[in-house]
Motif scaffolding. Sequence first.
Motif, short mmCIF file in Angstrom:
data_model
loop_
_atom_site.label_atom_id
_atom_site.label_comp_id
_atom_site.label_asym_id
_atom_site.label_seq_id
_atom_site.Cartn_x
_atom_site.Cartn_y
_atom_site.Cartn_z
N PRO A 1 0.72 -1.20 0.02
CA PRO A 1 -0.02 -0.08 0.07
C PRO A 1 0.68 1.34 0.01
CG PRO A 1 0.01 -0.89 2.29
CD PRO A 1 0.63 -1.97 1.31
N TYR A 2 1.97 1.17 0.62
CA TYR A 2 2.96 2.32 0.63
C TYR A 2 3.31 2.64 -0.79
CZ TYR A 2 3.26 0.71 5.37
OH TYR A 2 3.15 0.17 6.42
N GLU B 1 0.35 4.42 -2.63
CA GLU B 1 0.49 5.66 -2.33
C GLU B 1 1.43 6.64 -3.09
OE1 GLU B 1 0.71 5.92 1.95
OE2 GLU B 1 -1.03 4.79 2.31
N PRO C 1 -5.07 -0.50 -3.31
CA PRO C 1 -5.16 0.46 -2.13
C PRO C 1 -5.09 0.05 -0.79
CG PRO C 1 -7.47 -0.22 -2.86
CD PRO C 1 -6.29 -0.82 -3.79
N ARG D 1 5.67 1.99 8.68
CA ARG D 1 5.45 2.85 7.53
C ARG D 1 6.91 3.59 7.59
NH1 ARG D 1 2.22 5.90 4.34
NH2 ARG D 1 0.45 5.04 5.08
N SER E 1 7.10 4.60 -8.40
CA SER E 1 6.61 5.22 -7.03
C SER E 1 7.53 5.99 -6.35
CB SER E 1 6.05 4.11 -6.04
OG SER E 1 5.70 4.49 -4.95
#
Length: 509
Positions: free
Chosen positions: A265-266, A269, A280, A430, A480
């Motif tokens: 998910p990181y 994003e 997501p 995170r 990303s």
Amino acid sequence: APQGVCVRGWCRCAAGFGGADCSIALPALAAPREVDGGSSAAGGAGEGRGRLRPSVFVYDLPSEFNSWTAETRMTASDCVYRRYKEGNETVWENYAFGLELALHEALLVSPHRTLNPRDADFFFVPVHGGCYISRFTRPTPRHNLYVKPRGGAPILGNAHYRAALDWVRSRHPWWNVSGGADHMFAFPHDEGSCVAPIELRPAILISSWGRTELGPRNSTTTMGEHNWYNRRTLPLMYASYRCFEPGKDIVMPVFTSLSQLATSPYVAEGMPRGGAAARPAPKRRLLFHFRGQILRYVPTYSFGIRQQLLGLYGCKTGKEIANPKDLVGVPWCGPDVVVSDRHTTNYLDEMANATFCGVFPGNGWGHIESPLLLGCIPVVVQDGILTAWEDVLDFDSFALRLPRAKLPRLAEELRAVPPERVAALQAGGRRVWERFTFSSLGLAEKRRMCGGTHFTAAADGCVPRLGAPGGKHSQAFLASSAITGQDAIATLLQLLRARLLERTSPERG
């Protein structure tokens, strides 16, 4: 490249160049790199010239210790973490022992590499022993170079590393200068450096298995040909002393396929607009998740921890189970806990939907990497065994460690964690998740692909090419912004720098 070409996984060097990557100008020794300050700690060719520290010298071993494994592999996916198919499409393999390849490849191109051993703070000896032990000693399928040694695969692997050490000591003086204390070897196999030659005791042994016990009396593998515990041959092995020495040896993450980055998910994003995004961030409906191999009738496997977990939380469907085999693979009946050894294609989705994920030993190391990549808080249950970076990072800020004695109350322990503590652990995960990946290898591949099928060169770097193939091995996730390259390799170099500063501190005389 003008220095050479790649032929089936090994470098054929052009005239005037040598080395595993054809980067060494011959016959003269190339000068140290001039990078951002610092001065040479030793006399000789590098004296007074700037270099990036810690400086690492990579020994140019004979090919039998590394690139030969790629040349003689049985199948295309053996002993490699990356290969190419038709159209130059990159295929990321999930090669569990890829740590040795990642270190070798990354250090060869790192600005921390020095070609002058007199300038080196550390020395890396690139033996691809994980591949050697697993691929060239397994009886099924039998490799054409298979040799059945007396005492099993560990004896052959132990001798292989010893031969590399003998080569280093016979041709270079640097081991004797420090007694081996600044030399690094990688041992990515399940039980790490247990099988290392005892002569490597002074060296820095890098693995994913942090078993700290002095004089361990058992091997944890279920594969008889990989069992290192043999009283006759044990004195030859590091395990006669221990398998991991805190403060000297290093526990790094298990290598996982670069394609798994696309599931995070990181990473989703950080995808640019128009790029192919990953899944997501989910709403986590599961309290706890563990799905993996559980060998109920092999007590040495996982020290019995996984078996105990299944026995505690196996669903009895409201009636007595007459045959214990009926419990194998049955998840607990709780609505928010999954404990199973059954394979599912929804494995990563389950983990991404869990708040806590179990990290237990198996044949050796377990996996903390995927939980962190998917935002699940790791729950480590393996007394006396460190997991990756546990003694390097602020482990309590992103993971929980429970003693095995609390396993019967696992669900209750996790339900009692306050919501603010859960949020703090998730925030900690995170911050550190990328340090449990090898993302810098992906970024290097992205730079190589720039202008090709998947990426186009732009003013702000490489951006995904519209209409690029989006199949199983699509590379778009590498665009990303969450992928920075502050990964396991970067963490290792930062740790080595800290050790170098400690080594050269005035307080140490």
